[in-house]
Design a protein around this motif. Structure first.
Motif, PDB file in Angstrom:
ATOM      1  N   MET A   1      12.253  -6.414  16.337  1.00 57.70           N
ATOM      2  CA  MET A   1      11.696  -7.758  16.466  1.00 57.70           C
ATOM      3  C   MET A   1      10.221  -7.706  16.862  1.00 57.70           C
ATOM      4  SD  MET A   1      14.065 -10.015  15.764  1.00 57.70           S
ATOM      5  CE  MET A   1      13.463 -11.488  16.594  1.00 57.70           C
ATOM      6  N   LEU A   2       9.890  -6.858  17.811  1.00 52.94           N
ATOM      7  CA  LEU A   2       8.500  -6.758  18.271  1.00 52.94           C
ATOM      8  C   LEU A   2       7.587  -6.220  17.165  1.00 52.94           C
ATOM      9  CD1 LEU A   2       9.101  -5.389  21.876  1.00 52.94           C
ATOM     10  CD2 LEU A   2       8.309  -7.686  21.237  1.00 52.94           C
ATOM     11  N   LEU A   3       8.123  -5.315  16.352  1.00 54.69           N
ATOM     12  CA  LEU A   3       7.354  -4.815  15.216  1.00 54.69           C
ATOM     13  C   LEU A   3       7.043  -5.946  14.252  1.00 54.69           C
ATOM     14  CD1 LEU A   3       6.154  -2.468  13.581  1.00 54.69           C
ATOM     15  CD2 LEU A   3       8.445  -2.081  12.618  1.00 54.69           C
ATOM     16  N   MET A   4       8.031  -6.801  14.004  1.00 54.61           N
ATOM     17  CA  MET A   4       7.799  -7.939  13.122  1.00 54.61           C
ATOM     18  C   MET A   4       6.786  -8.900  13.734  1.00 54.61           C
ATOM     19  SD  MET A   4       8.607  -9.013  10.161  1.00 54.61           S
ATOM     20  CE  MET A   4       9.979  -7.882   9.856  1.00 54.61           C
ATOM     21  N   ALA A   5       6.834  -9.075  15.060  1.00 51.00           N
ATOM     22  CA  ALA A   5       5.861  -9.939  15.742  1.00 51.00           C
ATOM     23  C   ALA A   5       4.449  -9.394  15.567  1.00 51.00           C
ATOM     24  CB  ALA A   5       6.214 -10.062  17.220  1.00 51.00           C
ATOM     25  N   ASP A   6       4.302  -8.064  15.648  1.00 48.44           N
ATOM     26  CA  ASP A   6       2.984  -7.444  15.425  1.00 48.44           C
ATOM     27  C   ASP A   6       2.495  -7.708  14.008  1.00 48.44           C
ATOM     28  OD1 ASP A   6       2.834  -6.458  17.977  1.00 48.44           O
ATOM     29  OD2 ASP A   6       3.572  -4.449  17.467  1.00 48.44           O
ATOM     30  N   LEU A   7       3.410  -7.610  13.040  1.00 48.49           N
ATOM     31  CA  LEU A   7       3.031  -7.843  11.642  1.00 48.49           C
ATOM     32  C   LEU A   7       2.567  -9.278  11.419  1.00 48.49           C
ATOM     33  CD1 LEU A   7       5.868  -5.853   9.793  1.00 48.49           C
ATOM     34  CD2 LEU A   7       3.454  -5.215  10.018  1.00 48.49           C
TER      35      LEU A   7
ATOM     36  N   VAL B   1      10.719 -14.703  12.787  1.00 52.34           N
ATOM     37  CA  VAL B   1       9.609 -14.496  13.735  1.00 52.34           C
ATOM     38  C   VAL B   1       8.383 -15.302  13.311  1.00 52.34           C
ATOM     39  CG1 VAL B   1       7.932 -12.800  14.577  1.00 52.34           C
ATOM     40  CG2 VAL B   1      10.375 -12.253  14.589  1.00 52.34           C
ATOM     41  N   GLY B   2       8.146 -15.384  12.026  1.00 48.76           N
ATOM     42  CA  GLY B   2       6.986 -16.125  11.530  1.00 48.76           C
ATOM     43  C   GLY B   2       7.192 -17.616  11.425  1.00 48.76           C
ATOM     44  N   ASP B   3       8.346 -18.119  11.921  1.00 47.37           N
ATOM     45  CA  ASP B   3       8.653 -19.554  11.905  1.00 47.37           C
ATOM     46  C   ASP B   3       8.497 -20.159  10.497  1.00 47.37           C
ATOM     47  OD1 ASP B   3       9.470 -21.953  13.005  1.00 47.37           O
ATOM     48  OD2 ASP B   3       7.446 -22.566  13.565  1.00 47.37           O
ATOM     49  N   PRO B   4       9.208 -19.602   9.495  1.00 44.03           N
ATOM     50  CA  PRO B   4       9.053 -20.102   8.124  1.00 44.03           C
ATOM     51  C   PRO B   4       9.670 -21.477   7.934  1.00 44.03           C
ATOM     52  CG  PRO B   4      10.866 -18.548   8.230  1.00 44.03           C
ATOM     53  CD  PRO B   4      10.206 -18.524   9.582  1.00 44.03           C
ATOM     54  N   ARG B   5       9.070 -22.254   7.028  1.00 44.65           N
ATOM     55  CA  ARG B   5       9.632 -23.555   6.665  1.00 44.65           C
ATOM     56  C   ARG B   5      10.665 -23.426   5.566  1.00 44.65           C
ATOM     57  NH1 ARG B   5       4.943 -26.873   4.658  1.00 44.65           N
ATOM     58  NH2 ARG B   5       3.782 -24.913   4.557  1.00 44.65           N
ATOM     59  N   ILE B   6      10.541 -22.355   4.777  1.00 46.70           N
ATOM     60  CA  ILE B   6      11.450 -22.113   3.659  1.00 46.70           C
ATOM     61  C   ILE B   6      11.973 -20.689   3.784  1.00 46.70           C
ATOM     62  CG2 ILE B   6      11.674 -21.997   1.140  1.00 46.70           C
ATOM     63  CD1 ILE B   6       9.211 -23.901   1.051  1.00 46.70           C
TER      64      ILE B   6
ATOM     65  N   LEU C   1       1.124 -11.847  16.255  1.00 46.58           N
ATOM     66  CA  LEU C   1       1.363 -12.592  17.485  1.00 46.58           C
ATOM     67  C   LEU C   1       0.818 -11.771  18.660  1.00 46.58           C
ATOM     68  CD1 LEU C   1       5.044 -13.893  17.048  1.00 46.58           C
ATOM     69  CD2 LEU C   1       2.899 -14.988  16.353  1.00 46.58           C
ATOM     70  N   SER C   2       0.375 -12.461  19.685  1.00 47.39           N
ATOM     71  CA  SER C   2      -0.072 -11.754  20.877  1.00 47.39           C
ATOM     72  C   SER C   2       1.123 -11.052  21.509  1.00 47.39           C
ATOM     73  CB  SER C   2      -0.674 -12.740  21.882  1.00 47.39           C
ATOM     74  OG  SER C   2       0.342 -13.596  22.383  1.00 47.39           O
ATOM     75  N   ARG C   3       0.852 -10.067  22.364  1.00 50.07           N
ATOM     76  CA  ARG C   3       1.951  -9.323  22.986  1.00 50.07           C
ATOM     77  C   ARG C   3       2.867 -10.253  23.769  1.00 50.07           C
ATOM     78  NH1 ARG C   3       2.931  -4.085  23.937  1.00 50.07           N
ATOM     79  NH2 ARG C   3       4.141  -3.476  25.785  1.00 50.07           N
ATOM     80  N   ARG C   4       2.263 -11.187  24.497  1.00 49.68           N
ATOM     81  CA  ARG C   4       3.057 -12.124  25.299  1.00 49.68           C
ATOM     82  C   ARG C   4       3.890 -13.048  24.413  1.00 49.68           C
ATOM     83  NH1 ARG C   4       0.581 -16.315  29.833  1.00 49.68           N
ATOM     84  NH2 ARG C   4       2.582 -17.266  30.444  1.00 49.68           N
ATOM     85  N   GLU C   5       3.248 -13.590  23.359  1.00 47.22           N
ATOM     86  CA  GLU C   5       3.958 -14.494  22.458  1.00 47.22           C
ATOM     87  C   GLU C   5       5.048 -13.749  21.688  1.00 47.22           C
ATOM     88  OE1 GLU C   5       4.722 -18.174  20.372  1.00 47.22           O
ATOM     89  OE2 GLU C   5       3.980 -17.553  22.336  1.00 47.22           O
ATOM     90  N   GLY C   6       4.745 -12.509  21.289  1.00 47.54           N
ATOM     91  CA  GLY C   6       5.735 -11.706  20.574  1.00 47.54           C
ATOM     92  C   GLY C   6       6.977 -11.466  21.409  1.00 47.54           C
ATOM     93  N   ARG C   7       6.777 -11.177  22.689  1.00 50.00           N
ATOM     94  CA  ARG C   7       7.933 -10.937  23.564  1.00 50.00           C
ATOM     95  C   ARG C   7       8.719 -12.225  23.797  1.00 50.00           C
ATOM     96  NH1 ARG C   7       8.893  -6.257  25.410  1.00 50.00           N
ATOM     97  NH2 ARG C   7       7.338  -4.588  25.415  1.00 50.00           N
ATOM     98  N   ARG C   8       8.004 -13.344  23.904  1.00 53.02           N
ATOM     99  CA  ARG C   8       8.694 -14.629  24.093  1.00 53.02           C
ATOM    100  C   ARG C   8       9.553 -14.973  22.879  1.00 53.02           C
ATOM    101  NH1 ARG C   8       8.773 -19.592  22.579  1.00 53.02           N
ATOM    102  NH2 ARG C   8       7.048 -19.334  21.088  1.00 53.02           N
ATOM    103  N   VAL C   9       8.960 -14.862  21.687  1.00 49.48           N
ATOM    104  CA  VAL C   9       9.684 -15.182  20.448  1.00 49.48           C
ATOM    105  C   VAL C   9      10.852 -14.219  20.258  1.00 49.48           C
ATOM    106  CG1 VAL C   9       9.503 -15.218  17.925  1.00 49.48           C
ATOM    107  CG2 VAL C   9       7.699 -16.255  19.320  1.00 49.48           C
ATOM    108  N   THR C  10      10.624 -12.952  20.538  1.00 46.56           N
ATOM    109  CA  THR C  10      11.682 -11.944  20.392  1.00 46.56           C
ATOM    110  C   THR C  10      12.865 -12.264  21.289  1.00 46.56           C
ATOM    111  OG1 THR C  10      10.222 -10.153  19.696  1.00 46.56           O
ATOM    112  CG2 THR C  10      12.255  -9.527  20.843  1.00 46.56           C
TER     113      THR C  10
END
Length: 328
Positions: free
Chosen positions: A109-115, A162-167, A118-127
């Motif tokens: 999940m964190l790898l996807m957040a990096d891609l 992770v990217g909050d897609p609409r579709i 997302l900031s480190r803090r936001e990536g951990r929150r979303v994960t």
């Protein structure tokens, strides 16, 4: 039963649209000018036999490969001239998991957040939020290789979100899963749509399309051969009927006289009347029985299911199963 589609005006721009979409590999035409329209906030299922071109359609619409002809828009962006806009609005989960089994679920999940930058803090929150949402929090620190098939599929979709897609494009999302995991996946799809996500689904399971999709398109030999709700498609093929059973032989004979178009089963004291299963036709049968002063002991309505529709529309091609397109 299909998921509830959000109220969308017919004039509102669709989430996904395509006109005359074509694709060939050598002398093999995979998509032969298909048209698609997917309303926002709905589940759209693309159904067809192996090799029909379902995965090719997903790859084109998600900008992974280019079409040979036609045009399409996804989230209001032309797939050919504005692919970055399309990619920013979509998530794609393919037939084969993108999960890396050598690292933990959380690390995937964190790898996807990096891609997604997302900031480190936001990536951990979303994960943390998505792992909890997909019931993977307890397994988050374990290598993904230890996950069951259903867990890997849930992680795969969580990574896509992770990217909050609409579709969201889901290509055969439940292939190989056990019945319990399939039902869990269905619940996930329903929750996503309730939250405003549009889901474009390809599936090998007829019951899955029947259960989830607001609209279904049947793809065969590279062409859309039918499209509509599950109920609309079921009305396209013959075989629907009303079955009446009686315990009193006199009532049975009176009903057979009143319903002269019925097929008789004298041994079972049962009548079978052709019907499309509509309320109007059912009312007509009951009115004719009332006029004859007869009441049936049992009444059953049979309408063709998606299996019947599939075989009728695809000329007896195999029901989609296990492996997707033999071509692409």
């Amino acid at each position: 039963m299909a998921s509830s589609v959000m109220s969308t005006s017919k004039t509102a721009p669709p989430a996904v649209s395509a006109v005359g979409l074509r694709k060939a590999y050598g002398d093999r035409t995979v998509l032969d000018g298909i048209d698609l329209r997917v309303p926002a906030g709905s589940v759209f299922a693309l159904l067809g036999p192996n090799g029909a071109g379902k995965t090719t359609a997903v790859r084109i619409l998600s900008t992974l490969i280019a079409a040979d002809g036609g045009q399409a828009q996804v989230a209001g962006h032309n797939i050919a001239t504005a692919p970055d806009g399309v990619r920013a609005a979509i998530g794609v989960t393919g037939q084969f998991s993108a999960v890396d089994g050598l690292i933990t679920g959380e690390e995937n999940m964190l790898l996807m957040a990096d891609l997604h930058h997302l900031s480190r803090r936001e990536g951990r929150r979303v994960t943390a939020e998505l792992l909890e949402r997909f019931d993977l929090a307890e397994a988050a620190k374990k290598p993904a290789s230890t996950y069951s098939g259903g867990m890997k599929r849930r992680l795969d979709i969580a990574m896509t979100l992770v990217g909050d897609p609409r579709i969201l494009f889901l290509d055969e999302p439940t292939t190989g899963l056990d019945p319990r995991s399939r039902h869990t996946m269905w619940q996930i799809v329903r929750r996503l749509v309730a939250g405003g996500v549009t889901v474009f689904l390809t599936t090998q399971y007829l019951d899955e399309a029947d259960e989830l999709a607001d609209r279904i398109a049947v793809l065969n030999d590279g062409r859309i051969v039918a499209e509509g709700t599950a109920e609309e498609l079921k009305r396209l093929v013959p075989g629907g009927h009303v079955r009446l059973r009686f315990s009193d032989p006199d009532a049975y004979r009176s009903a057979a006289t009143a319903l002269h178009d019925a097929t008789r089963d004298d041994e079972a004291l049962a009548l079978r009347i052709p019907s499309d299963g509509s309320q109007r036709e059912l009312r007509s049968v009951l009115d004719r029985l009332d006029s004859a002063g007869v009441e049936a002991d049992e009444l059953a309505v049979h309408t063709p299911d998606l299996d019947d529709v599939f075989f009728a529309l695809t000329g007896g091609a195999d029901v989609p199963h296990q492996t997707e397109e033999n071509v692409r």
